[in-house]
Enzyme design. Structure first.
Site, PDB file in Angstrom:
ATOM      1  N   GLY A 150       0.808  -1.296  -0.135  1.00  0.00           N
ATOM      2  CA  GLY A 150      -0.009   0.056  -0.208  1.00  0.00           C
ATOM      3  C   GLY A 150       0.765   1.360   0.065  1.00  0.00           C
ATOM      4  O   GLY A 150       1.927   1.179   0.370  1.00  0.00           O
ATOM      5  N   CYS A 151       0.270   2.467  -0.270  1.00  0.00           N
ATOM      6  CA  CYS A 151       1.167   3.692  -0.318  1.00  0.00           C
ATOM      7  C   CYS A 151       1.443   4.022   0.784  1.00  0.00           C
ATOM      8  O   CYS A 151       2.706   4.481   1.120  1.00  0.00           O
ATOM      9  CB  CYS A 151       0.221   4.769  -1.233  1.00  0.00           C
ATOM     10  SG  CYS A 151      -1.524   4.912  -0.464  1.00  0.00           S
TER      11      CYS A 151
END
EC number: 1.2.1.38
Length: 340
Positions: A150-151
């Site tokens: 994920g970011c």
């Protein structure tokens, strides 16, 4: 000998799919063969994404299922959809980079609590390699399934990895991260409607965010013990970009030298002497990190900047695919930031 590898992109018309295509179209070894989009099936690329009109994919039609053979699949899909598709692709002998969260966390129980579905494919969870190249490079090289991070975890884990790698004492980790609106995806939502988002920013998922167990899972695997993460995300009125500010207490050490030593040979991680800005990374796979020790409070403050669609998603996916096929790690990733 030049190697050409055929690629299918599932979910090609979302923000991560579009950003992925931007890199793939300049890649020396990957050739896009199938573009899967349920929303735009039957339409040509130039009709839906006119900015790709002068590329070799302009006349390709979006499909429900691949029709051309291929070796590599990128999944830019909802978590539950990837959960169902991944086993089928692996059984067909495809290599897969999954940009969803469906196979990131090793504990199936976390999915019921944080993702809202029951995960019954523990064998594939254990088979998947977490796609943070700076931490799991060798494992990625030998994998046929990479769970792209994920970011928020990408920005945060890169900010604390030197502490984990050197096994220095860490009590807890406090993270405040700010993200551009594109992190919420392309589907319209009222709170991101322009009149409500402009000149406005807000925290969300303060009590429980699905990226928290992802961070804690990787920390446990790298560090060898449990460390709790107190994570607060904020959406800001920019299109893209992410700043993660991490606070932690640890033993006294030369933090700048530690970070420079750990990341000395990394292509995409740059240790800097001032707090980074999102403009420095816009449209790139770079992560800029500023490590600092606050003598007054005794906290280490580490600030990282990434593009949430770049290093935080699609461009990191290309970096992972390069490793999976033994290619140069920066193939298709030489974009410079757009400034100002």
């Amino acid at each position: 000998m030049e190697q050409t590898l055929r690629v299918s992109v599932f979910g090609a018309t979302g923000y991560t799919g579009i950003e992925l295509l931007r890199s793939l179209l300049t890649h020396p070894h990957f050739e896009v063969k199938n573009l899967i989009s349920q929303s735009y099936k039957g339409k040509k690329v130039r009709e839906v994404l006119p900015f790709f009109s002068n590329t070799y994919i302009s006349e390709i039609e979006f499909l429900e299922e691949p029709v051309e053979d291929y070796e590599l699949a990128f999944l830019c899909l909802p978590h539950e959809v990837s959960y169902e598709i991944v086993p089928k692709l692996l059984s067909q002998g495809k290599k897969v980079v999954d940009l969803s969260g469906a196979y990131r966390i090793k504990s199936p129980k976390a999915y019921e609590e944080f993702y809202g579905f029951k995960h019954e494919r523990e064998d594939i969870l254990q088979r998947a390699v977490y796609g943070l190249p700076e931490v799991f490079r060798e494992e990625i090289k030998n994998s046929d399934l990479v769970a792209n991070p994920g970011c928020y975890p990408t920005a945060t884990l890169l900010a604390i990895y030197p502490f984990l790698k050197e096994r220095v004492g860490i009590e807890s980790v406090i993270v405040h991260a700010l993200s551009g609106v594109s992190g919420a995806g392309r589907k319209p939502k009222q709170q991101f409607h322009f009149p409500e988002m402009t000149e406005n920013f807000f925290n969300y998922a303060v009590e429980k965010h699905r990226h928290t167990p992802e961070m804690e899972d990787v920390i446990r695997r790298v560090y060898g013990r449990e460390v709790k993460v107190r994570f607060t995300p904020t959406v800001v009125p920019t299109s893209r970009g992410m700043i993660s500010t991490v606070y932690l207490k640890s033993e006294k050490l030369n933090v700048k030298e530690l970070f420079k030593e750990v990341y000395e040979d990394e292509i995409f991680v740059k240790v800097v002497d001032e707090p980074p800005q999102t403009k420095w990374v816009l449209g790139t796979n770079y992560c800029f990190i500023y490590p600092h020790y606050d003598e007054r409070t005794g906290y280490y403050v580490i600030i990282s900047a990434i593009d949430n669609l770049g290093k935080g998603a699609s461009l990191q996916a290309v970096q992972n695919a390069n490793l999976m096929f033994g290619l140069a790690e920066d193939d298709g990733l030489l974009q410079l930031p757009v400034f100002p």
